[in-house]
Design a protein around this motif. Structure first.
Motif, PDB file in Angstrom:
ATOM      1  N   ALA A 221      -0.858  -2.834  -4.475  1.00 46.70           N
ATOM      2  CA  ALA A 221      -2.312  -3.547  -4.132  1.00 46.70           C
ATOM      3  C   ALA A 221      -3.087  -3.028  -5.191  1.00 46.70           C
ATOM      4  N   HIS A 222      -3.239  -1.961  -5.590  1.00 52.14           N
ATOM      5  CA  HIS A 222      -4.037  -1.408  -6.723  1.00 52.14           C
ATOM      6  C   HIS A 222      -3.950  -1.977  -7.947  1.00 52.14           C
TER       7      HIS A 222
ATOM      8  N   THR B  89      -0.107   1.972  -6.243  1.00 48.72           N
ATOM      9  CA  THR B  89       0.262   0.887  -5.197  1.00 48.72           C
ATOM     10  C   THR B  89       0.378  -0.523  -6.007  1.00 48.72           C
TER      11      THR B  89
ATOM     12  N   GLU C 239      -3.195   5.431  -9.291  1.00 47.51           N
ATOM     13  CA  GLU C 239      -3.256   4.726  -7.962  1.00 47.51           C
ATOM     14  C   GLU C 239      -2.047   3.862  -7.884  1.00 47.51           C
TER      15      GLU C 239
ATOM     16  N   ASP D  50       0.764  -1.067   0.050  1.00 50.09           N
ATOM     17  CA  ASP D  50       0.049  -0.098  -0.050  1.00 50.09           C
ATOM     18  C   ASP D  50       0.929   1.133   0.020  1.00 50.09           C
TER      19      ASP D  50
ATOM     20  N   SER E  15       3.274   4.090  -2.357  1.00 49.76           N
ATOM     21  CA  SER E  15       3.361   4.146  -3.551  1.00 49.76           C
ATOM     22  C   SER E  15       4.641   3.796  -4.399  1.00 49.76           C
TER      23      SER E  15
END
Length: 102
Positions: A86-87, A84, A82, A46, A48
């Protein structure tokens, strides 16, 4: 059938939660390789990409590698809007689960 085709077929047949786990493993492997991390090191999902030390050039390299591996087109906006892991994993899981089998 190539190993990429076999991998894609196997991924497409997985339930969504297992698909997400498999994609996360693939994505983390690519990011750790580019960041010169050991497999055993933790990479926060999570944070960047840029805070992790990635450059736009390295991120493009990862994107191209994942596009080839997963036979998907990854919009550059996804990486920068977005940014990261996770994204990216969620995006790829959505894209792969909705892409037609070949």
């Amino acid at each position: 059938m190539s190993s990429t085709d076999t991998t894609l077929q196997r991924l497409r047949e997985l339930p969504r939660n297992e698909l997400t786990e498999e994609i996360e493993t693939l994505v983390l492997k690519r990011f750790k390789s580019v960041l010169l991390m050991d497999e055993s090191e933790d990479l926060p999902l999570d944070i960047s990409y840029f805070d992790l030390g990635l450059t736009s050039l390295r991120l493009t390299e990862i994107r191209q590698n994942l596009e080839q591996l997963l036979d998907l087109s990854i919009n550059a906006n996804v990486l920068f809007n977005e940014p990261t892991v996770a994204h990216l994993v969620d995006y790829l899981a959505d894209a792969l689960s909705t892409s037609p089998s070949r």
